[in-house]
Design an enzyme around this catalytic site. Structure first.
Site, PDB file in Angstrom:
ATOM      1  CG  ASP A   1      -2.053   0.998   1.112  1.00  0.00           C
ATOM      2  OD1 ASP A   1      -2.265   1.544   0.010  1.00  0.00           O
ATOM      3  OD2 ASP A   1      -2.701   1.260   2.141  1.00  0.00           O
TER       4      ASP A   1
ATOM      5  NE  ARG B   1      -3.936   5.557   0.597  1.00  0.00           N
ATOM      6  CZ  ARG B   1      -3.781   5.255  -0.686  1.00  0.00           C
ATOM      7  NH1 ARG B   1      -3.690   6.230  -1.578  1.00  0.00           N
ATOM      8  NH2 ARG B   1      -3.737   3.999  -1.102  1.00  0.00           N
ATOM      9  CG  ASN B   2      -0.437   4.613   3.394  1.00  0.00           C
ATOM     10  OD1 ASN B   2      -1.171   5.125   4.241  1.00  0.00           O
ATOM     11  ND2 ASN B   2      -0.839   3.675   2.563  1.00  0.00           N
TER      12      ASN B   2
ATOM     13  CG  ASP C   1      -0.836   3.497   7.487  1.00  0.00           C
ATOM     14  OD1 ASP C   1      -0.956   2.295   7.748  1.00  0.00           O
ATOM     15  OD2 ASP C   1      -1.738   4.325   7.713  1.00  0.00           O
TER      16      ASP C   1
HETATM   17  P1  AMP Z   1      -3.212   6.708   9.232  1.00  0.00           P
HETATM   18  O1  AMP Z   1      -4.060   5.966  10.184  1.00  0.00           O
HETATM   19  O2  AMP Z   1      -1.775   6.285   9.300  1.00  0.00           O
HETATM   20  O3  AMP Z   1      -3.745   6.716   7.825  1.00  0.00           O
HETATM   21  O4  AMP Z   1      -3.183   8.227   9.724  1.00  0.00           O
HETATM   22  C1  AMP Z   1      -4.231   9.160   9.509  1.00  0.00           C
HETATM   23  C2  AMP Z   1      -3.639  10.573   9.475  1.00  0.00           C
HETATM   24  O5  AMP Z   1      -3.033  10.906  10.736  1.00  0.00           O
HETATM   25  C3  AMP Z   1      -2.520  10.720   8.436  1.00  0.00           C
HETATM   26  O6  AMP Z   1      -3.038  11.036   7.187  1.00  0.00           O
HETATM   27  C4  AMP Z   1      -1.657  11.846   9.031  1.00  0.00           C
HETATM   28  O7  AMP Z   1      -2.151  13.097   8.635  1.00  0.00           O
HETATM   29  C5  AMP Z   1      -1.839  11.667  10.538  1.00  0.00           C
HETATM   30  N1  AMP Z   1      -0.687  10.916  11.084  1.00  0.00           N
HETATM   31  C6  AMP Z   1      -0.542   9.571  11.148  1.00  0.00           C
HETATM   32  N2  AMP Z   1       0.631   9.228  11.716  1.00  0.00           N
HETATM   33  C7  AMP Z   1       1.268  10.384  12.011  1.00  0.00           C
HETATM   34  C8  AMP Z   1       2.547  10.707  12.607  1.00  0.00           C
HETATM   35  N3  AMP Z   1       3.394   9.734  13.004  1.00  0.00           N
HETATM   36  N4  AMP Z   1       2.872  12.005  12.750  1.00  0.00           N
HETATM   37  C9  AMP Z   1       2.002  12.971  12.347  1.00  0.00           C
HETATM   38  N5  AMP Z   1       0.803  12.742  11.773  1.00  0.00           N
HETATM   39  C10 AMP Z   1       0.422  11.469  11.606  1.00  0.00           C
END
Ligand code: AMP
Length: 326
Positions: A180, A184-185, A198
């Protein structure tokens, strides 16, 4: 290595950062995490009311993340499983996900008066300036990673791509197929530091194996090669295809691949062998790299180490490239 356990009382939630497939993500302060700092900012992913199966997935994922350590993979600190919700603790990446970052760069650029229609020429002018000061001169300024007009220049785009490639080389060395990869990841920190961030859909399989998904799994088809769409075959080579799409995302400032098409049309398009068009602000050499990632036959695709070498060569030569583009 064992998964580290963090006490709930050591985690103070501050604000919501976003929402992923997994659950809500928060900015938090975490105490007693580092031997040198009393507290530090972290990002926590939460999983509310987990089913038994979700709990197992969570545990599996935590073990997997504990064992993946690299400068271009987001750092995983540990879990908090005493009570609800279940929490995973990650390093906080100040500029959030790369897709949002790329989109905000473009809108900032417009706000500065550059305007997307003039992008190509503006980029080149600025990159020539970067060349005069060495390719990285403007990248490393903390808090101000962008150029004076708020746009990303060629060498910055290449810098972003090469960091993702570095993370991918590490994943491949661990026989880890991500499945994936997409902007976005990926996450962006200080000084344009980029990490793969991610692993919600990833599986630690050997590249000769493949993973079949049944039922209702959501598939990122716009990032997938024909063999993943048709046969659910995911390999290091299918990750390389996705890297080509990441390059395309970078050079379009975060557009959705095949944005003009519905999902069923995208599937038809990819399986018939059509590929994404060259973005307007994209040198031929980089589009050729994308095409090298999008070879139908997986074995014919570029390999990720060669991609990184090519990116380095292009970064060094950025001003020359820009000359011939004009
Ligand atoms: P995810 O569940 O990884 O898709 O995260 C959702 C959103 O949270 C992402 O699109 C980022 O904007 C934010 N996010 C996730 N992990 C982090 C991180 N380690 N530091 C800052 N923002 C994060």
């Amino acid at each position: 290595m064992d998964v580290q356990h963090i006490k709930r009382r050591d985690i103070i939630l501050k604000r919501e950062l976003g929402e992923g497939a997994f659950g809500k993500v928060f900015l938090a302060e975490c105490y007693n995490l580092s031997p040198t700092k009393d507290k530090m900012l972290v990002a926590v992913k939460t999983l509310k009311d987990p089913t038994l199966a979700a709990r197992k997935d969570f545990q599996r994922e935590a073990e997997l993340l504990t064992n993946l350590q690299h400068e271009h993979i987001v750092k995983f600190y540990g879990v908090c499983v005493d009570g609800d919700p279940l929490i995973m603790v990650f390093e906080y990446m100040k500029h959030g996900d790369l897709n949002k970052f790329l989109r905000s760069v473009l809108s900032d650029g417009v706000a500065w008066g550059g305007g997307p229609s003039d992008n190509a020429r503006i980029q080149f002018t600025f990159c020539l300036k970067i060349g005069a000061h060495g390719p990285d001169a403007l990248i490393l300024v903390d808090g101000q990673p962008l150029q004076t007009n708020g746009e990303l220049g060629m060498s910055q785009m290449l810098h972003i791509a090469s960091q993702i490639a570095a993370g991918m080389i590490y994943l491949a060395s661990q026989h880890f197929v991500h499945r994936d990869l997409a902007t976005r990841n990926c996450l962006v920190g200080n000084g344009l530091l980029v990490k793969i961030g991610d692993f919600g859909m990833s599986r630690d399989i050997y590249s000769t194996d493949y993973y079949r998904v049944g039922g209702h799994t959501m598939l990122p088809i716009r990032w997938m090669p024909p063999e993943s769409i048709m046969y659910r075959k995911f390999t290091t080579e299918s990750d390389v295809w996705s890297f080509g799409v990441i390059l395309w995302e970078i050079f379009t400032y975060g557009k959705q691949p095949w944005f003009q098409l519905a999902n069923n049309e995208v599937i038809e398009c990819i399986t018939q062998g059509r590929v994404l068009e060259r973005p307007r602000v994209c040198p031929k050499e980089i589009y050729d790299m994308m095409l090298g990632c999008w070879q139908r036959e997986p074995q014919q695709r570029l390999n990720i180490k060669d991609i990184q070498k090519l990116l380095f060569t292009m970064m060094k030569a950025a001003p020359v490239y820009l000359d011939i583009l004009g």
